[in-house]
Design an enzyme around this catalytic site. Structure first.
Site, PDB file in Angstrom:
ATOM      1  N   GLY A  55       0.775  -1.241   0.000  1.00 12.33           N
ATOM      2  CA  GLY A  55       0.000   0.000   0.000  1.00 12.33           C
ATOM      3  C   GLY A  55       0.806   1.292   0.000  1.00 12.33           C
TER       4      GLY A  55
ATOM      5  N   TRP B 103       2.253   3.024  -2.429  1.00 18.21           N
ATOM      6  CA  TRP B 103       1.855   3.992  -3.478  1.00 18.21           C
ATOM      7  C   TRP B 103       0.478   4.584  -3.156  1.00 18.21           C
ATOM      8  CZ3 TRP B 103       3.276   2.820  -9.275  1.00 18.21           C
ATOM      9  CH2 TRP B 103       4.670   2.731  -9.384  1.00 18.21           C
TER      10      TRP B 103
ATOM     11  N   ASP C  18      -5.096  -5.607  -5.672  1.00 21.21           N
ATOM     12  CA  ASP C  18      -3.987  -6.571  -5.558  1.00 21.21           C
ATOM     13  C   ASP C  18      -4.559  -7.953  -5.267  1.00 21.21           C
ATOM     14  OD1 ASP C  18      -0.678  -5.969  -4.923  1.00 21.21           O
ATOM     15  OD2 ASP C  18      -1.467  -7.991  -4.648  1.00 21.21           O
TER      16      ASP C  18
ATOM     17  N   ASP D  98      -7.492 -10.490  -8.911  1.00 18.21           N
ATOM     18  CA  ASP D  98      -6.529 -10.435 -10.012  1.00 18.21           C
ATOM     19  C   ASP D  98      -7.045  -9.399 -11.009  1.00 18.21           C
ATOM     20  OD1 ASP D  98      -5.177 -11.001 -12.496  1.00 18.21           O
ATOM     21  OD2 ASP D  98      -4.620 -12.946 -11.649  1.00 18.21           O
TER      22      ASP D  98
ATOM     23  N   ASP E 252       2.539  -0.978 -10.273  1.00 20.87           N
ATOM     24  CA  ASP E 252       3.845  -1.422  -9.783  1.00 20.87           C
ATOM     25  C   ASP E 252       3.828  -2.950  -9.729  1.00 20.87           C
ATOM     26  OD1 ASP E 252       6.400  -0.907  -8.804  1.00 20.87           O
ATOM     27  OD2 ASP E 252       5.766  -0.790  -6.713  1.00 20.87           O
TER      28      ASP E 252
ATOM     29  N   LYS F 115       5.776  -0.051 -13.840  1.00 17.69           N
ATOM     30  CA  LYS F 115       7.081  -0.683 -13.694  1.00 17.69           C
ATOM     31  C   LYS F 115       7.396  -1.481 -14.961  1.00 17.69           C
ATOM     32  CE  LYS F 115       7.713  -3.454  -9.947  1.00 17.69           C
ATOM     33  NZ  LYS F 115       8.717  -2.842  -9.079  1.00 17.69           N
TER      34      LYS F 115
HETATM   35  C1  LIG Z   1       6.225  -4.612  -5.897  1.00 18.72           C
HETATM   36  S1  LIG Z   1       4.663  -5.034  -5.226  1.00 18.72           S
HETATM   37  C2  LIG Z   1       3.843  -3.478  -5.224  1.00 18.72           C
HETATM   38  C3  LIG Z   1       4.282  -2.542  -4.129  1.00 18.72           C
HETATM   39  C4  LIG Z   1       3.319  -1.353  -3.980  1.00 18.72           C
HETATM   40  N1  LIG Z   1       3.397  -0.473  -5.145  1.00 18.72           N
HETATM   41  C5  LIG Z   1       3.578  -0.516  -2.760  1.00 18.72           C
HETATM   42  O1  LIG Z   1       3.899   0.664  -2.901  1.00 18.72           O
HETATM   43  O2  LIG Z   1       3.435  -1.024  -1.643  1.00 18.72           O
HETATM   44  C6  LIG Z   1       3.928  -5.883  -6.578  1.00 18.72           C
HETATM   45  C7  LIG Z   1       2.506  -6.371  -6.314  1.00 18.72           C
HETATM   46  O3  LIG Z   1       1.908  -6.781  -7.568  1.00 18.72           O
HETATM   47  C8  LIG Z   1       0.884  -7.708  -7.241  1.00 18.72           C
HETATM   48  N2  LIG Z   1       0.375  -8.403  -8.454  1.00 18.72           N
HETATM   49  C9  LIG Z   1       1.077  -9.194  -9.297  1.00 18.72           C
HETATM   50  N3  LIG Z   1       0.274  -9.681 -10.273  1.00 18.72           N
HETATM   51  C10 LIG Z   1      -0.972  -9.157 -10.046  1.00 18.72           C
HETATM   52  C11 LIG Z   1      -2.232  -9.291 -10.716  1.00 18.72           C
HETATM   53  N4  LIG Z   1      -2.365 -10.049 -11.826  1.00 18.72           N
HETATM   54  N5  LIG Z   1      -3.307  -8.622 -10.217  1.00 18.72           N
HETATM   55  C12 LIG Z   1      -3.182  -7.867  -9.095  1.00 18.72           C
HETATM   56  N6  LIG Z   1      -2.002  -7.708  -8.413  1.00 18.72           N
HETATM   57  C13 LIG Z   1      -0.907  -8.342  -8.874  1.00 18.72           C
HETATM   58  C14 LIG Z   1       1.573  -8.613  -6.212  1.00 18.72           C
HETATM   59  O4  LIG Z   1       0.625  -9.336  -5.459  1.00 18.72           O
HETATM   60  C15 LIG Z   1       2.390  -7.581  -5.399  1.00 18.72           C
HETATM   61  O5  LIG Z   1       1.723  -7.236  -4.200  1.00 18.72           O
END
Ligand SMILES: C[S@@+](CC[C@H](N)C(=O)[O-])C[C@H]1O[C@@H](n2cnc3c(N)ncnc32)[C@H](O)[C@@H]1O
Length: 208
Positions: A63, A65, A82, A98, A122, A162
């Site tokens: 969380g 961002w 997420d 998802d 991200d 990203k």
């Molecule tokens: C690097 S973390 C994000 C960090 C976040 N921006 C923060 O500031 O705390 C990447 C996130 O992408 C999520 N993610 C990956 N594939 C996803 C999808 N298909 N749908 C939703 N979330 C996804 C992962 O569960 C993970 O929590």
């Protein structure tokens, strides 16, 4: 000590210092992740989050961002998605699903009523230990959201994501340029220098 070992040791010291600096800063400021600083830097450069922005945060957990966005946005709406659970944040609607699930697009559309200004993503695929494969899987997520943006984002909207400078980087860049008029890249200082991570910033659909 051999020179190569000395270089490796001083590099890993620098990486650790960099991590510790942003980790400590995030704890002091009450952010849930070091990633918060990446969005702060991105927004200082491109200025896409404003008081009245309607914003979709993809891959939002834990969380960081969304916390940054909720401090800036006063009149707009924020939806954070997420697969993983995420603790509540004031003025943020959280969906645990998802992004590519069948119903998610409709939920986004009904939340913003077709008035979505900014998508920030991200999202990162789960790591496998194979850096090249991980980078391809994360870039694939970026490519899929680029295509999705055509259906859910306003024509003059902004998309920030990203992206890794891996084998398929040029392919994703080409896709972004085929959809948006203005495409640029920025690597925040808070992104580790040894990582191939960078951020894509796109605005205004070509079809306008
Ligand atoms: C690097 S973390 C994000 C960090 C976040 N921006 C923060 O500031 O705390 C990447 C996130 O992408 C999520 N993610 C990956 N594939 C996803 C999808 N298909 N749908 C939703 N979330 C996804 C992962 O569960 C993970 O929590």
């Amino acid at each position: 000590m051999k020179k190569s070992k000395r270089v490796k040791k001083s590099n890993s010291w620098r990486i650790k210092q960099h991590r510790d600096l942003f980790f400590k800063k995030s704890k002091t400021l009450g952010y849930r992740s070091r990633a918060s600083f990446k969005l702060i830097e991105l927004n200082e450069k491109f200025k896409f989050v404003k008081k009245n922005t309607n914003l979709l945060d993809l891959g939002a957990a834990p969380g960081g961002w969304s916390q940054v966005a909720s401090k800036i946005i006063e009149k707009g709406k924020i939806l954070s998605i997420d697969i993983k659970p995420m603790k509540p944040i004031k003025n943020v609607k959280i969906l645990k699903c998802d992004i590519f699930d069948k119903n998610t697009k409709d939920e986004i559309f009904s939340f913003f009523q077709g008035n979505l200004d900014v998508i920030i993503s991200d999202m990162a695929a789960d790591t496998t230990g194979n850096k090249s494969l991980d980078s391809i899987r994360t870039n694939q997520l970026c490519a899929e959201v680029l295509n999705l943006s055509l259906k859910i984002l306003k024509p003059k909207g902004v998309f920030v994501s990203k992206l890794f400078m891996g084998d398929d980087f040029l392919e994703v860049k080409k896709l972004a340029k085929s959809i948006f008029t203005d495409v640029s890249f920025f690597k925040p200082q808070s992104s580790r220098s040894e990582s191939k991570e960078t951020y894509l910033h796109c605005k205004i659909f070509k079809s306008l």
